[in-house]
Design a protein around this motif. Structure first.
Motif, short mmCIF file in Angstrom:
data_model
loop_
_atom_site.label_atom_id
_atom_site.label_comp_id
_atom_site.label_asym_id
_atom_site.label_seq_id
_atom_site.Cartn_x
_atom_site.Cartn_y
_atom_site.Cartn_z
N UNK A 58 0.73 -1.30 0.14
CA UNK A 58 0.18 0.04 -0.09
C UNK A 58 0.80 1.30 -0.14
N UNK A 59 2.02 1.24 0.83
CA UNK A 59 2.69 2.27 0.87
C UNK A 59 3.36 2.59 -0.52
N UNK A 60 3.95 1.61 -1.19
CA UNK A 60 4.50 1.83 -2.35
C UNK A 60 3.46 2.25 -3.46
N UNK A 61 2.44 1.64 -3.55
CA UNK A 61 1.43 1.99 -4.40
C UNK A 61 0.73 3.69 -4.37
N UNK A 62 0.71 3.81 -3.10
CA UNK A 62 -0.13 5.19 -2.69
C UNK A 62 1.05 6.07 -2.86
#
Length: 140
Positions: A61-65
């Motif tokens: 999630x951190x990577x995608x967002x």
């Protein structure tokens, strides 16, 4: 409550524009569609994690967002670093820690946290109690 983190993070990214070069080295046009996509990503990932092992895939999630949604638009290295820092500060299992409550920001006058209320009216009351004007400290 993870959606609250995405919404608060988005508002911080938007509000940093008020502070010109102190907020961002380059002004970015983050908008509501960015938030909607991030919320949908979180919904999908949270739904999947609840069906598998109950562990939230924070790193994904951190990577995608942080890197794709917002960081993909940020062309300055320092600005991308700020976004990554926000992802680390606002996303993780620590937001559910009952022994050490999570605050986005807290000082003697105000505390920005994830409200415990789940009823819509109570949630709106919480929002209405927040100050209309904020100091730069609230935005990092």
């Amino acid at each position: 409550s993870s959606g609250i983190n995405a919404e608060y993070g988005h508002s911080v990214l938007i509000e940093r524009r008020k502070f010109l070069q102190l907020g961002w080295n380059i002004p970015y046009d983050f908008n509501e569609s960015d938030l909607r996509v991030c919320m949908e990503l979180m919904r999908v990932y949270l739904d999947k994690s609840m069906g598998v092992d109950g562990k939230i895939p924070w790193s994904s999630l951190k990577y995608l967002i942080g890197e794709v949604m917002y960081g993909g638009r940020a062309i300055d290295d320092f600005d991308r670093r700020v976004i990554r820092t926000y992802m680390d500060e606002y996303m993780g299992d620590f937001i559910f820690d009952s022994f050490q409550p999570f605050f986005f920001y807290r000082d003697k006058d105000v505390a920005y946290n994830i409200p415990k209320e789940t009823h819509r009216d109570k949630f709106l009351e919480y929002i209405e109690e927040l100050p209309l004007a904020n100091t730069p400290c609230v935005f990092g």
